[in-house]
Write a protein that holds these residues in place. Structure first.
Motif, short mmCIF file in Angstrom:
data_model
loop_
_atom_site.label_atom_id
_atom_site.label_comp_id
_atom_site.label_asym_id
_atom_site.label_seq_id
_atom_site.Cartn_x
_atom_site.Cartn_y
_atom_site.Cartn_z
N PHE A 116 0.88 -1.26 0.06
CA PHE A 116 -0.12 -0.18 0.07
C PHE A 116 0.84 1.11 0.14
CE2 PHE A 116 -2.27 -3.40 1.97
CZ PHE A 116 -3.55 -3.32 0.98
N MET A 117 0.38 2.18 -0.68
CA MET A 117 1.27 3.39 -0.78
C MET A 117 0.44 4.75 -0.61
SD MET A 117 2.01 3.43 -4.82
CE MET A 117 0.71 3.43 -6.11
N GLU A 118 -0.78 4.55 -0.05
CA GLU A 118 -1.69 5.79 0.32
C GLU A 118 -2.01 5.65 1.79
OE1 GLU A 118 -2.92 8.35 -1.26
OE2 GLU A 118 -1.31 8.31 -2.52
N GLY A 119 -2.51 6.58 2.55
CA GLY A 119 -3.23 6.81 3.39
C GLY A 119 -2.56 6.13 4.83
N GLU A 120 -3.24 5.70 5.73
CA GLU A 120 -2.65 5.01 7.08
C GLU A 120 -1.88 3.95 6.98
OE1 GLU A 120 -4.69 2.75 10.80
OE2 GLU A 120 -6.12 3.70 9.55
N PHE A 121 -1.91 3.19 5.72
CA PHE A 121 -1.02 1.83 5.80
C PHE A 121 0.12 2.27 4.44
CE2 PHE A 121 -5.24 0.49 7.00
CZ PHE A 121 -4.94 0.25 8.27
N ASN A 122 0.25 3.41 4.26
CA ASN A 122 1.45 3.70 3.13
C ASN A 122 2.78 2.96 3.69
OD1 ASN A 122 3.09 4.91 1.49
ND2 ASN A 122 3.26 6.79 2.30
N GLY A 123 3.35 2.20 2.83
CA GLY A 123 4.52 1.73 3.27
C GLY A 123 4.45 0.16 3.97
N SER A 124 3.30 -0.22 4.03
CA SER A 124 2.85 -1.39 4.85
C SER A 124 2.46 -2.46 3.55
CB SER A 124 1.85 -1.37 5.75
OG SER A 124 2.22 -0.58 6.92
N SER A 125 2.38 -3.60 3.94
CA SER A 125 1.67 -4.76 2.94
C SER A 125 1.42 -5.77 3.75
CB SER A 125 2.94 -5.16 2.00
OG SER A 125 3.73 -6.08 2.47
N ILE A 126 0.42 -6.84 3.09
CA ILE A 126 0.05 -8.03 3.46
C ILE A 126 0.39 -8.89 2.49
CG2 ILE A 126 -2.04 -7.20 5.06
CD1 ILE A 126 -3.94 -7.81 2.50
N SER A 127 0.74 -10.35 2.99
CA SER A 127 1.08 -11.23 2.12
C SER A 127 0.06 -12.56 2.11
CB SER A 127 2.41 -12.02 2.56
OG SER A 127 3.27 -10.99 2.54
N VAL A 128 -0.38 -12.91 1.10
CA VAL A 128 -1.45 -13.91 0.91
C VAL A 128 -0.53 -15.27 0.28
CG1 VAL A 128 -3.43 -14.46 -0.58
CG2 VAL A 128 -3.09 -12.32 0.36
N PHE A 129 -0.90 -16.34 0.52
CA PHE A 129 -0.50 -17.55 0.10
C PHE A 129 -1.52 -18.67 0.06
CE2 PHE A 129 2.06 -21.53 0.16
CZ PHE A 129 2.46 -21.42 -1.18
N SER A 130 -2.22 -18.85 -0.90
CA SER A 130 -3.30 -19.89 -0.91
C SER A 130 -3.74 -20.18 -2.34
CB SER A 130 -4.50 -19.03 -0.34
OG SER A 130 -5.51 -19.74 0.14
N ARG A 131 -4.76 -21.28 -2.25
CA ARG A 131 -5.30 -21.73 -3.62
C ARG A 131 -6.52 -20.96 -4.09
NH1 ARG A 131 -7.82 -27.70 -3.84
NH2 ARG A 131 -5.37 -27.93 -3.36
N ASN A 132 -6.55 -20.40 -5.20
CA ASN A 132 -7.61 -19.76 -5.74
C ASN A 132 -8.32 -20.46 -6.59
OD1 ASN A 132 -9.03 -17.60 -6.63
ND2 ASN A 132 -7.53 -16.09 -6.97
N THR A 133 -9.40 -20.87 -6.54
CA THR A 133 -10.37 -21.50 -7.43
C THR A 133 -11.10 -20.45 -8.21
OG1 THR A 133 -12.04 -22.02 -5.85
CG2 THR A 133 -10.89 -23.91 -6.28
N ILE A 134 -10.58 -19.87 -9.71
CA ILE A 134 -11.05 -18.80 -10.22
C ILE A 134 -12.29 -18.92 -11.03
CG2 ILE A 134 -8.78 -17.80 -10.45
CD1 ILE A 134 -8.51 -18.92 -13.31
N GLU A 135 -12.71 -20.14 -11.05
CA GLU A 135 -14.12 -20.48 -11.44
C GLU A 135 -15.23 -19.97 -10.81
OE1 GLU A 135 -14.11 -24.54 -13.54
OE2 GLU A 135 -13.31 -23.46 -15.44
#
Length: 184
Positions: free
Chosen positions: A119-138
């Motif tokens: 994130f590069m805006e607002g309260e969370f500028n410079g912070s990030s979250i990491s996601v690692f998972s299965r994504n059943t796109i259908e």
């Protein structure tokens, strides 16, 4: 008997010498004191564009087989997708999603994703979250695991609820709505 006694003395001396260097090692680190956890709800749109002159997602590897039942099985795609406040790509840019996804479903359209949402805006500028998972796109709606973060999201956990806003399965382009619950 003499060989056994010699072996026993060697083991005793080795054990004593192995413990000796540890006596002077002390850490100046303070013990971990857990802080009260905070729950944050995030809402944004990720624009995954494979087509066009300036794609945000690029295929970097594909399988060298022709017998797969799904012709995208085994593809590896690297992404640097924009994150916006609305579904229009021209709405306010709040960050980017960098990482990769791998087409891991042989018979079902399924991706395994590792993405860092910076994130590069607002309260969370410079912070990030990491996601690692299965994504059943259908599936129109699905859930991914939040497995970490940095900055204000250090040691984060949680989940991301995804909803496909737009998908073109011919070009591979998609706009995905994210509603993320982060515990940090």
């Amino acid at each position: 008997m003499e060989k056994s006694l010699t072996l026993a003395w060697i083991l005793v001396l080795c054990t004593a010498m192995a413990v000796a260097p540890c006596r002077g090692y002390y850490s100046d680190a303070k013990p971990y004191v857990p802080v009260p956890k905070k729950v944050t709800h995030l809402h944004f749109f990720m624009h995954d564009t494979i087509s066009g002159k300036h794609p945000s997602a690029v295929v970097v590897a594909h399988p060298n087989i022709t017998t797969a039942s799904n012709d995208t099985f085994g593809f590896v795609v690297v992404i640097d997708d924009p994150l916006t406040v609305g579904p229009d790509v021209n709405s306010k840019l709040i960050g980017n999603a960098q990482g990769l996804w791998v087409s891991t479903g042989r018979d079902v359209a399924c991706l395994t994703v590792y993405i860092d949402f910076g994130f590069m805006e607002g309260e969370f500028n410079g912070s990030s979250i990491s996601v690692f998972s299965r994504n059943t796109i259908e599936e129109t709606e699905r859930e991914l695991a939040v497995v970490g973060g940095r900055g204000k999201f250090r040691m984060a956990q949680g989940y991301a609820h995804l909803k496909t806003y737009y998908a073109n399965f011919t070009t591979g382009d998609a706009i995905v709505e994210y509603k993320v619950t982060v515990i940090h």
